[in-house]
Design an enzyme around this catalytic site. Structure first.
Site, PDB file in Angstrom:
ATOM      1  N   GLU A 111      48.352  19.518  24.807  1.00 58.13           N
ATOM      2  CA  GLU A 111      49.735  19.603  25.894  1.00 58.13           C
ATOM      3  C   GLU A 111      48.957  20.091  27.133  1.00 58.13           C
ATOM      4  OE1 GLU A 111      49.957  23.379  24.216  1.00 58.13           O
ATOM      5  OE2 GLU A 111      51.715  22.554  22.639  1.00 58.13           O
ATOM      6  N   TYR A 123      45.670  11.338  30.980  1.00 58.38           N
ATOM      7  CA  TYR A 123      45.712  11.027  29.334  1.00 58.38           C
ATOM      8  C   TYR A 123      46.580   9.262  28.840  1.00 58.38           C
ATOM      9  CZ  TYR A 123      44.777  15.977  29.277  1.00 58.38           C
ATOM     10  OH  TYR A 123      44.304  17.434  30.063  1.00 58.38           O
TER      11      TYR A 123
HETATM   12  C1  LIG Z   1      42.597  15.500  34.987  1.00 54.70           C
HETATM   13  C2  LIG Z   1      40.898  15.449  35.307  1.00 54.70           C
HETATM   14  C3  LIG Z   1      39.928  16.294  33.974  1.00 54.70           C
HETATM   15  C4  LIG Z   1      40.523  14.095  35.750  1.00 54.70           C
HETATM   16  O1  LIG Z   1      39.196  13.974  35.624  1.00 54.70           O
HETATM   17  P1  LIG Z   1      38.534  13.311  36.780  1.00 54.70           P
HETATM   18  O2  LIG Z   1      36.884  13.034  36.553  1.00 54.70           O
HETATM   19  O3  LIG Z   1      39.108  12.883  38.614  1.00 54.70           O
HETATM   20  O4  LIG Z   1      39.482  11.277  36.220  1.00 54.70           O
HETATM   21  P2  LIG Z   1      38.430   9.540  36.012  1.00 54.70           P
HETATM   22  O5  LIG Z   1      37.970   9.204  37.289  1.00 54.70           O
HETATM   23  O6  LIG Z   1      38.575   9.402  34.495  1.00 54.70           O
HETATM   24  O7  LIG Z   1      39.972   9.126  35.915  1.00 54.70           O
HETATM   25  C5  LIG Z   1      40.236   8.256  35.246  1.00 54.70           C
HETATM   26  C6  LIG Z   1      42.267   7.501  35.458  1.00 54.70           C
HETATM   27  O8  LIG Z   1      42.947   8.798  35.246  1.00 54.70           O
HETATM   28  C7  LIG Z   1      44.185   8.629  35.931  1.00 54.70           C
HETATM   29  N1  LIG Z   1      43.921  10.378  36.922  1.00 54.70           N
HETATM   30  C8  LIG Z   1      42.660  10.706  37.450  1.00 54.70           C
HETATM   31  N2  LIG Z   1      43.046  11.136  38.636  1.00 54.70           N
HETATM   32  C9  LIG Z   1      43.984  11.148  39.207  1.00 54.70           C
HETATM   33  C10 LIG Z   1      44.702  11.973  40.014  1.00 54.70           C
HETATM   34  N3  LIG Z   1      44.624  12.475  41.399  1.00 54.70           N
HETATM   35  N4  LIG Z   1      45.849  10.471  40.761  1.00 54.70           N
HETATM   36  C11 LIG Z   1      46.100   9.632  39.646  1.00 54.70           C
HETATM   37  N5  LIG Z   1      45.393   9.264  38.581  1.00 54.70           N
HETATM   38  C12 LIG Z   1      44.647  10.129  38.449  1.00 54.70           C
HETATM   39  C13 LIG Z   1      43.834   7.747  36.944  1.00 54.70           C
HETATM   40  O9  LIG Z   1      44.488   6.417  36.046  1.00 54.70           O
HETATM   41  C14 LIG Z   1      42.583   7.400  36.861  1.00 54.70           C
HETATM   42  O10 LIG Z   1      42.113   5.758  36.582  1.00 54.70           O
HETATM   43  P3  LIG Z   1      41.483   4.933  38.187  1.00 54.70           P
HETATM   44  O11 LIG Z   1      40.583   6.284  38.822  1.00 54.70           O
HETATM   45  O12 LIG Z   1      40.584   4.163  37.130  1.00 54.70           O
HETATM   46  O13 LIG Z   1      42.586   4.907  38.694  1.00 54.70           O
HETATM   47  C15 LIG Z   1      40.529  16.372  36.921  1.00 54.70           C
HETATM   48  O14 LIG Z   1      41.156  15.733  37.484  1.00 54.70           O
HETATM   49  C16 LIG Z   1      40.053  17.764  36.798  1.00 54.70           C
HETATM   50  O15 LIG Z   1      39.450  18.646  36.131  1.00 54.70           O
HETATM   51  N6  LIG Z   1      41.426  18.684  36.833  1.00 54.70           N
HETATM   52  C17 LIG Z   1      41.371  20.035  36.534  1.00 54.70           C
HETATM   53  C18 LIG Z   1      41.302  20.767  35.560  1.00 54.70           C
HETATM   54  C19 LIG Z   1      42.759  19.774  34.350  1.00 54.70           C
HETATM   55  O16 LIG Z   1      43.955  20.494  35.158  1.00 54.70           O
HETATM   56  N7  LIG Z   1      42.581  20.361  33.084  1.00 54.70           N
HETATM   57  C20 LIG Z   1      43.651  19.481  32.213  1.00 54.70           C
HETATM   58  C21 LIG Z   1      44.282  20.445  31.597  1.00 54.70           C
HETATM   59  S1  LIG Z   1      43.196  21.134  30.295  1.00 54.70           S
END
Ligand SMILES: CC(C)(COP(=O)(O)OP(=O)(O)OC[C@H]1O[C@@H](n2cnc3c(N)ncnc32)[C@H](O)[C@@H]1OP(=O)(O)O)[C@@H](O)C(=O)NCCC(=O)NCCS
Length: 162
Positions: A111, A123
């Site tokens: 979720e 996701y």
């Molecule tokens: C969500 C989260 C885990 C993503 O981690 P990340 O290491 O920055 O993500 P990645 O670099 O692996 O990104 C993979 C893909 O996800 C998508 N993505 C990640 N961050 C994004 C953003 N800010 N905006 C749009 N797309 C995004 C893109 O498709 C990306 O691929 P691309 O870089 O080739 O375009 C990070 O932003 C986070 O820790 N957020 C706070 C915690 C949270 O909300 N967790 C989820 C609920 S428990």
């Protein structure tokens, strides 16, 4: 993080002795989703697999879930705010999915707040499909998007860590 550091990332299953590191990253990344007792249960219970990515001794990304029969319920995905958009979220979640498959998971579900555009995009990028909305699910009134992913047979699974 430099390219060299990215190459040297260490990937390990999360264990009880990682409690402080998990709580610290939870605080920095999610504002403290769980307290110490909750993290202790998360790390101690066998049916709650977790994966961490480490850079020079520091936990920079983690993902964990609960295994319910053949379903992996993803509970946490978090990347250090200073290390985002470098593929760590994708890497740690893929490793958790592979780990879950080896433990018998055939599907994964989660979720996520519809307002959490980064997580929803991550996701979807990994193949999760929308399956419904829970209106006003979160304390701040945000809706939750329910997503599912069918996991391929274990022989086709990508190698995770652990
Ligand atoms: C969500 C989260 C885990 C993503 O981690 P990340 O290491 O920055 O993500 P990645 O670099 O692996 O990104 C993979 C893909 O996800 C998508 N993505 C990640 N961050 C994004 C953003 N800010 N905006 C749009 N797309 C995004 C893109 O498709 C990306 O691929 P691309 O870089 O080739 O375009 C990070 O932003 C986070 O820790 N957020 C706070 C915690 C949270 O909300 N967790 C989820 C609920 S428990």
């Amino acid at each position: 993080m430099t390219g060299e550091q990215l190459q040297k990332l260490a990937c390990f299953p999360l264990e009880p002795n990682h409690l402080q590191a998990c709580q610290d990253l939870d605080q920095r990344s999610l504002g403290g989703l769980w307290n110490q007792e909750q993290w202790h249960s998360e790390l101690a219970e066998e049916r709650r697999p977790g994966i961490g990515l480490w850079c020079e001794g520091a936990l920079v990304a983690m993902a964990s879930g609960w295994l319910v029969v053949d379903e992996l319920h993803i509970t946490v995905v978090a990347v250090d705010p200073l290390q985002r958009r470098q593929g760590l979220g994708r890497q740690v979640l893929q490793a958790l999915l592979s780990h879950g498959q080896r433990l018998g998971a055939e599907r994964a579900t989660l979720e996520v707040a519809t307002s959490n555009t980064a997580a929803v995009a991550l996701y979807r990028d990994l193949g999760f499909r929308d399956a419904g909305i829970r209106r006003g699910y979160y304390r701040n009134g945000d809706d939750a998007l329910i997503q599912w992913l069918r996991l391929p047979p274990v022989n086709d699974a990508q190698q995770g860590c652990g």
